[in-house]
Structures are given as C-alpha cells and as structure tokens.
Design an enzyme around this catalytic site. Sequence first.
Site, PDB file in Angstrom:
ATOM      1  N   GLU A 292      29.903 137.054 109.620  1.00 35.08           N
ATOM      2  CA  GLU A 292      28.710 136.439 109.179  1.00 35.08           C
ATOM      3  C   GLU A 292      28.738 134.978 109.250  1.00 35.08           C
ATOM      4  O   GLU A 292      27.264 134.462 109.157  1.00 35.08           O
ATOM      5  CB  GLU A 292      28.776 137.011 107.453  1.00 35.08           C
TER       6      GLU A 292
ATOM      7  N   HIS B  27      49.376 151.515 118.686  1.00 36.07           N
ATOM      8  CA  HIS B  27      49.068 152.822 119.112  1.00 36.07           C
ATOM      9  C   HIS B  27      47.414 153.257 119.074  1.00 36.07           C
ATOM     10  O   HIS B  27      47.180 154.237 118.913  1.00 36.07           O
ATOM     11  CB  HIS B  27      49.871 153.938 118.130  1.00 36.07           C
TER      12      HIS B  27
ATOM     13  N   LYS C 286      16.791 144.101 103.679  1.00 39.62           N
ATOM     14  CA  LYS C 286      16.480 144.130 102.312  1.00 39.62           C
ATOM     15  C   LYS C 286      14.984 144.509 102.003  1.00 39.62           C
ATOM     16  O   LYS C 286      14.790 145.053 101.008  1.00 39.62           O
ATOM     17  CB  LYS C 286      16.943 142.975 101.557  1.00 39.62           C
TER      18      LYS C 286
END
Lengths: 415, 415
Positions: free
Chosen positions: A252, A279, A395
């Site tokens: 961010e 792995h 938003k």
Amino acid sequence: MINRLYFTSNNKQIQQHAFEAIKEEQNTIGYYALPEQDITPVSAYCQTIPEEIRTIVVIGIGGSSLGAKAIYEFVRPVKKLKRKLYFFESTDPINITTLLSKIDLKTTHFLVISKSGTTVETFSIYKYIYSLHNDPKAYTFITDPGSPLEQYAQSIQASILHLPNNVGGRFSVLSTVGLVPLALCGIDIQALLKGAQVVKESFFNEGYLKDTLLKKAVYYAKNHAQYHINCLFAYSESLKYFCEWYVQLWGESLGKHQRHSAFHVGLTPIGLIGPKDQHSFLQLIMEGTRDKSVTFIKIEDFNDRITIPDITLPHLESLDVLNGLPFEKLINMQCDSVMEALLNEKDIPIDSIIIPKTDEENIGSLIFYYELLTSLVGELIDVNTYDQPGVEAGKIILKKKLEDNIQKLEQKNSG
Amino acid sequence: MINRLYFTSNNKQIQQHAFEAIKEEQNTIGYYALPEQDITPVSAYCQTIPEEIRTIVVIGIGGSSLGAKAIYEFVRPVKKLKRKLYFFESTDPINITTLLSKIDLKTTHFLVISKSGTTVETFSIYKYIYSLHNDPKAYTFITDPGSPLEQYAQSIQASILHLPNNVGGRFSVLSTVGLVPLALCGIDIQALLKGAQVVKESFFNEGYLKDTLLKKAVYYAKNHAQYHINCLFAYSESLKYFCEWYVQLWGESLGKHQRHSAFHVGLTPIGLIGPKDQHSFLQLIMEGTRDKSVTFIKIEDFNDRITIPDITLPHLESLDVLNGLPFEKLINMQCDSVMEALLNEKDIPIDSIIIPKTDEENIGSLIFYYELLTSLVGELIDVNTYDQPGVEAGKIILKKKLEDNIQKLEQKNSG
C-alpha cells in the site's frame, strides 16, 4: 537484530540524499516519534478495564488490526498472556458468526478502531454486535479528535482514545491502535517500543543499521524494474501475521503513481513461511523469472528445546542424521540451506535478518526496521509513501450501490 | 460455478493445440482420472478407525497437507464435522509444542503422508510424536507402493494406504492424500469428486468451461511477459487456505526453466481475501505497475443470514445505508465495487468466478478448475508442469549439513 546483505550497493550520494530526506520527514510524518512516547496514558486507560474482562476484541480492518495481530501472534506462543485477543475484520457472515461463538459477551471489551468512523466493514460489524450487547461500557472507541465517531462515542458515554497526529493506519501499530489491545492482553509494550527505539537510534545516530538500510533501499529502488517482487521468507510460524502486516505496509505504501511522472510503479510484497513454503513457492524463486529479491528471517533462540529423538526406523536409516537434533537447530539449518542454494544462483538478491529470540523487543525492532525501509524506498522511487488514493474508487462505487439499494427498498415499501 | 472473463482472447488455433495436448496428457498424468475413482476402499478404511478417535492429525507438508486443509477449512464453518483435523507441517518447535497441547494422544489417529518416506519435516515430526506415543495402531502411512516407508510401516504392523500412480503432490488432493483425512472428519468426499467431475466434463465434453478455460489460459500465456502476477481475490474468509493451495499449485507448476529454451519463466500467484485485502493489497493493484491479472471469487449463498440491524448511530447517520442489509449481500457488493473500479482502469485483466454456495461439491469444482487451468498454462508456456527440480539444491545442501553435524557429534563423543 542483525541484517546481512549478500549483494553490493555503492551509491553514497543517493544514500546520503535518502538519509537527509528521511531525517527531514521526521518533522511531518508522525510514526518516527512513536518509539519515545510516554505510555502512561495507555497504562492508565488499561487500569480502567475490570479484571473480569477476559477477552479483548478489536473491531477494525487493515491498519487498525494487522499490526496488533502480528505482535500478538508472535508473542502468544511463548508467553502466558492475561487475556485473549480477537479481531473482527471481515464482513464475511460466517466469519462473524464463528468468531462470536468463541467469545462471552459479558466478559469481553470491544475496541472499535477507525480514524473517521465511516469504515463500512468496521461499522456494519459494530452495529451488529452492539445490537446483541448494547452496553456502552463494553466499548472503547479509538479515533481522530473531533471525528463524527468521537461525537457518537460521547453521545453514548463510551470511552474514547485518540489516534496520534499524522500517523497513517499502516504505520500506526506503535500508537494507541496497537498498544492498547496489546497492553490489555499483557504484552510488554515498553519492551516493544524499546526494540523500535534501538533500530531508530542505530539508523539516525549513524549506527550499523544506517549503512545497511540505506544500501538495501537504494538497491531495491535502483533495480526495481527488474527485482520488483520482494519475498520475506520467515522461518517461524509465529511470523505469519507479521508477514501479513509487511504485505500491507509494503504494497500500500509503494504501489503508486510516481509523484513526478505518469508512471505506475510498485514493489510487490510476498510473505512466506519456512520451511513450509519450501514446498510451495521456492521452486518459483529458484527457477522462475528473475524478478524476486528474498529476505530471510531467522530466530536464533525459539525458547523451546524439543529435540528429535535418537531412534532408528527400520528401512529409514538414512533419517538417522536427524537424531538428537533440536528442532530449533533443524529449522535454522533448513533456512541456511535454502539461502545457500539461492546464493549459488548468483542472480537473486538475498539478505538475512537474524533476531535473537521471540519477544516483544525483537518484534518491535523488526517493525521499525520495515517502517524505515518502506519510507526510504518510497522516497527513492518517488511516490507518496503515506497515502492510498487507489482504494477510493471502489469505495465510491460501493456507496452508490448502497444508496441505490436503499432507494429500491424505500420504493418497495411505499409502493 | 460460473466463470466470466472481462478480457478478449481469440486464438482458436492455439486454443485447439492446448486442448489436444491436455487430452493427450490424460494418458500419462494421473490426476485427470481422480474424479471418477471408486471411493469404496477409502470408505472401507475409514470404517476401521474406531469411533473413540476424536482427532485426525496429518503429518505431511506441501502437497501432502495444503489440499486437505483448503477443503477442511472451507467446509468446517458451515458443517458439523465428526472429528477435528490438525496438520503438523513445520519444524518450528513452538508450533509443534502448541499443536500437541491441543490434542489428546489417546483419542488421535495420525496420518503420515510422504511419497518416499524421506521428507525431513515429516519424519523429524513423526519421530518426535512416535517417541511420545509409540502405539503402531495410532498411525496410518500413506506412501508409494514398495517405498522404504511402506517397508517400515510393515515392520511395525501399522496400516498402509497407497498413493495413486503419476499423481504429483500438488495435484493429489482428490486422491487418498486428501480424501482419507477428509472422509475421516465427515466431509462428503463423493460430493467433492462430483464437483470435480462436473468441471472435467464441461471441459473435455465441449461444455461451457472448455471455451472459458482455453481463452483464459491462452491469454495468460500470451501476455505472461506483461501480466506475470496472478492475484486470486476471494471474498470469503473460508477460502484462505484454498488460496494457499492455489499458490503452491500455480507457483511450483509454472515457475520453471522452459523445456525448449534457456529462459526462466514463471507466473507468480498471490492469494488475497476480501474485503480485508482491500485495505492492504488493492492500492498496489489499482495504482502499481500493470503486471497483475485478478480473478475474483464470490460465493452467492453463505448459508448465514445475519443482517446489519436497522439502527441509527447519532453523528454517524451516513452509515444508515447499511441498515437491513444481510452481510452476505454486503460482502458481494464490496466485491462487485472493487471489480468495477479495476475494470474502469481498462488495462487490468479481470475475471470472476461465482460459486453458488459453501459445500463440498463447489470446492471440488474450484479445485479441478484450477488444476486444469494450471495444466493448460504450463503446456502453453513450455514448462514441465509436474516436476519441481528447483527444490532439490536446498535439500542436498541440508543433507550435507546434517551429515557434517553428525560427524562432529561423533568426533566429540569419541574424543
């Protein structure tokens, strides 16, 4: 902590420029001052929470939860804590129901954390919990002075704590946002701040971390077109949530439009846990595109001495090399082996961070180290490290959808 | 499941080539046949585990644990399961001690899963647990026929189950590796396989997923130099471990040297959970370098009807738009809003997967969809999708370190 770089970076002039810029930033950006803060108000507040409270719940998302969670989950396995800590950070209904089934509302105190008081996730969850348990004494609100949320809290006579000035969410873990829930659980927040302070001093007062941090930041910035994925490979399960905190901080802060160009830039953070991710993700680092740097984190002393027993399994005698080995030695040998294998490739930038043990001081150091590194790299790739304009568009669309939804409902009701 | 692509991809010839190659692969690669397997042997084995066993523990790492964990954690929040399932998959001593403190050895059955029986993590943990609880009846070994591990298991007269032929670890979740632990916990493995079968048929029998999967795979392959990071943005906390499974599948299968060149290639997988990671990683996708594709996963029916209550908070009236909204509707509106915001950018490849509900059949479909996609992309970027040579170097170095350590100890003891 010890930080060793296995690549060279010699650009004294750029290093000095970045150092001066960060020194300057201390005048405007609030997080730099957090290590020296007086914790008396936090401790005094904690005294007001009755002993009967057994569980602390944070209702908050992103910067309001990730930092405290990283520290709590790091310390919890090795320290008997005073209270349990849960985080409500998703609007997933199953997640909310599952978490609620684990807590007893009567012995729980809720910390509602939001700068403005308009975070959709936080307040949809708060409304739901408040409808089940509408006792204002069970809630503390952590918010900006004068925010609508503060006014609401005053109106129901609940406790209020303030966020410090000029500290963004993802840099706020060492402020009230992180310190309050952690202190309530019995985490030693003074030691946490001390760890941060040690790193801060080593950087600003010409200690050994100044050189290392500057070299690393300049290397990442200069080579960001090639090595734009930064893997944090931590050899301890207890650093899992630290990795999540790092992903937010790095992604961010550094994924942005440049200030002085039309370029999109960004460094992509990846959190890995060893040996498990040997792995999973290791193959991609080893043989995939050369676009990744790797930082290994090792803990020297796990404070747990369990040892592989000295038994031979018939037909599996080759495994006897493990016999008598403490697990903490094995996990660190695994880390060293993978690091050596990657170093042999010659074209993967590697560094290692060694922390002596699992405690508050060390996680405090690690946090401040990464905050400083983020600020340095942000300065060097010409972005505003402290904003996040890219999350606004979604938003706004959501707000529109919610308003349309209400209108439809109202029409239906009146129709 | 429904998969919608928001980008165009029209290369019929390459699509047809990939389709033929994958049809051909069915003759050599084992995972394609798993959806039709007869589960009678698994069910019969499960009958042999006494009712008093309350906990199943998998000792295994990577492909031996991630798949079962993904399914277990997806189904668990919505279904009352018969037994608890834990995974020992780290040599972190604190992690081992913490997990052991949660289980009662007397009512636990252990599944030790390893192809060869030489996995360092699995056998250091097994030795430790076996030294605490050396009752062979408490263990079942899942391994290759004729492996040293099978011989060991025979020598202590423990139960043995076999891995199927030509199924690599990360493609093995729908074999005994995943089915046995899941069935023991009461997961409906027949429904799981049915979900996989639906996707398989839709792909191979010219159903709707054939076109979509081929278009998506060809797009990812053709544009892999630009869009080499693939984000899976799943809007449900219950898909968190599915994301970890995806990261292994994608990263370990596609991060390779090309078969017919000296190039390193690779597609980097990133697992994200919404809406949480809107407050973490979204900024980087929205404004960072244009190197990421995003697949959104949405669940239509969460099987949980909790609703945001119709209350007005003084000074926070703007939040009334949330009132009366079921959380499952809110989380899906959040997903749609972020998807729209990213689509508005025009240069981020987006697709969405919608699954109707949280159950075995749907996670089975999702798993097989991703396995097919991985095979297709692997074929198209010219790598061997099914090996992982890059992880060997670290293992060889570790073996050497372990032998040196033993020698040092022996010299010390004899000296």
